[in-house]
Design a protein around this motif. Structure first.
Motif, mmCIF file in Angstrom:
data_model
loop_
_atom_site.group_PDB
_atom_site.id
_atom_site.type_symbol
_atom_site.label_atom_id
_atom_site.label_comp_id
_atom_site.label_asym_id
_atom_site.label_seq_id
_atom_site.Cartn_x
_atom_site.Cartn_y
_atom_site.Cartn_z
ATOM 1 N N LYS A 175 17.277 -83.509 -41.722
ATOM 2 C CA LYS A 175 17.976 -84.616 -41.838
ATOM 3 C C LYS A 175 18.399 -85.153 -43.186
ATOM 4 O O LYS A 175 19.637 -85.161 -43.269
ATOM 5 C CB LYS A 175 17.138 -85.874 -41.141
ATOM 6 C CG LYS A 175 16.688 -85.630 -39.501
ATOM 7 C CD LYS A 175 15.890 -86.625 -39.128
ATOM 8 C CE LYS A 175 14.570 -86.834 -40.021
ATOM 9 N NZ LYS A 175 13.590 -85.610 -40.033
ATOM 10 N N THR A 176 17.555 -85.194 -44.138
ATOM 11 C CA THR A 176 17.918 -85.648 -45.484
ATOM 12 C C THR A 176 18.809 -84.799 -45.994
ATOM 13 O O THR A 176 19.688 -85.168 -46.786
ATOM 14 C CB THR A 176 16.621 -86.071 -46.031
ATOM 15 O OG1 THR A 176 15.845 -86.906 -45.545
ATOM 16 C CG2 THR A 176 16.940 -86.435 -47.607
ATOM 17 N N GLU A 221 22.413 -85.798 -47.482
ATOM 18 C CA GLU A 221 22.761 -85.650 -48.862
ATOM 19 C C GLU A 221 24.011 -84.683 -49.176
ATOM 20 O O GLU A 221 24.762 -85.107 -49.867
ATOM 21 C CB GLU A 221 21.659 -85.137 -49.711
ATOM 22 C CG GLU A 221 20.504 -86.042 -49.942
ATOM 23 C CD GLU A 221 20.729 -87.269 -50.545
ATOM 24 O OE1 GLU A 221 21.917 -87.517 -51.090
ATOM 25 O OE2 GLU A 221 19.798 -88.284 -50.493
ATOM 26 N N VAL A 257 23.231 -93.444 -48.616
ATOM 27 C CA VAL A 257 22.236 -92.660 -47.917
ATOM 28 C C VAL A 257 21.005 -93.817 -47.957
ATOM 29 O O VAL A 257 20.517 -93.989 -48.749
ATOM 30 C CB VAL A 257 21.772 -91.410 -48.470
ATOM 31 C CG1 VAL A 257 20.864 -90.663 -47.658
ATOM 32 C CG2 VAL A 257 22.922 -90.339 -48.391
ATOM 33 N N ASP A 296 17.470 -93.320 -46.789
ATOM 34 C CA ASP A 296 16.592 -92.340 -46.463
ATOM 35 C C ASP A 296 15.489 -93.123 -45.559
ATOM 36 O O ASP A 296 14.757 -94.076 -46.311
ATOM 37 C CB ASP A 296 15.907 -91.713 -47.552
ATOM 38 C CG ASP A 296 14.935 -90.484 -47.089
ATOM 39 O OD1 ASP A 296 13.607 -90.848 -47.488
ATOM 40 O OD2 ASP A 296 15.319 -89.416 -46.724
ATOM 41 N N ASP A 315 12.104 -92.290 -45.286
ATOM 42 C CA ASP A 315 10.953 -92.269 -45.955
ATOM 43 C C ASP A 315 10.930 -93.319 -47.266
ATOM 44 O O ASP A 315 10.201 -94.443 -47.522
ATOM 45 C CB ASP A 315 10.733 -90.946 -46.730
ATOM 46 C CG ASP A 315 10.065 -90.052 -45.677
ATOM 47 O OD1 ASP A 315 9.798 -90.586 -44.546
ATOM 48 O OD2 ASP A 315 10.251 -88.824 -45.865
ATOM 49 N N GLU A 316 12.190 -93.535 -47.854
ATOM 50 C CA GLU A 316 12.321 -94.513 -48.954
ATOM 51 C C GLU A 316 12.557 -95.757 -48.567
ATOM 52 O O GLU A 316 12.018 -96.777 -49.338
ATOM 53 C CB GLU A 316 13.730 -94.134 -49.859
ATOM 54 C CG GLU A 316 13.454 -92.591 -50.472
ATOM 55 C CD GLU A 316 14.762 -92.205 -51.355
ATOM 56 O OE1 GLU A 316 15.844 -93.201 -51.261
ATOM 57 O OE2 GLU A 316 14.918 -91.088 -51.876
ATOM 58 N N PRO A 355 19.139 -90.672 -42.458
ATOM 59 C CA PRO A 355 18.367 -89.657 -42.012
ATOM 60 C C PRO A 355 16.759 -90.384 -41.888
ATOM 61 O O PRO A 355 16.101 -90.752 -42.657
ATOM 62 C CB PRO A 355 18.234 -88.739 -43.258
ATOM 63 C CG PRO A 355 18.485 -89.514 -44.466
ATOM 64 C CD PRO A 355 19.259 -90.626 -43.734
#
Length: 178
Positions: A17-18, A22, A37, A39, A41-42, A82
């Motif tokens: 996904k990430t 990107e 983006v 993300d 997790d971020e 993502p």
């Protein structure tokens, strides 16, 4: 200002996904599109660090990310997101939020099989789960509700990163976003 949209990339951990996000973002930036983006997790660390991984907490996290994506997209930015987002009802709520504001939303299922993801194991999650050090791994011992009618389904195990990003870009072109 260009037309904004949300591109929601959902799939298992280590599905790509990430990486696809990107690559897509770089392709869009190269043609002067405004893109961000988000993300999963971020964003979780920034907005939802206190949340766990229960169904309720995962839903809360997805709704927060969905809100940020919708705001960006509504304001002319292409938000590429993502995020695992394992539950269909949670993804549907994000789609509905976009529909209510008249904002373009595209669900892309990064349909990499768990067997391939566990070999990639970018973050070591599958190894930790196999060793008994991790429970609740999406697609292994926690559910992942596969999208039944995504706008696009890509198989990263059968194509290069560039081909996957190109497929998403083509979707955006067909829908007159880019």
């Amino acid at each position: 200002m260009g037309r904004g949209a949300t591109v929601w990339l959902t799939g298992l951990p280590s599905s790509g996904k990430t990486t696809v996000a990107e690559a897509l973002a770089a392709r869009l930036r190269a043609t002067q599109h405004r893109v961000e983006v988000l993300d999963g997790d971020e964003i979780r660390i920034a907005f939802s660090d206190s949340l766990g991984f229960s169904r309720t907490d995962r839903n809360t996290n997805v709704q927060r990310i969905g809100l940020v994506a919708e705001i960006l997209a509504r304001n002319g930015i292409i938000a590429v997101v993502p995020v695992i987002a394992p539950y269909a009802d949670s993804r549907a709520a994000v789609r509905e939020r976009h529909a209510k504001s008249g904002t373009a939303y595209f669900e892309v299922h990064v349909a990499t099989p768990v067997e391939v993801c566990s070999v990639r194991d970018v973050k070591g999650l599958y190894a930790r789960q196999a060793a008994g050090d991790l429970t609740g791994l999406t697609g292994v011992d926690d559910p992942y509700e596969r999208p039944t009618a995504p706008d696009l389904r890509i198989n990263t195990q059968r194509q290069t990163i560039a081909q996957s990003a190109y497929a998403v870009h083509q979707l955006l072109a067909e829908r007159r976003i880019v």
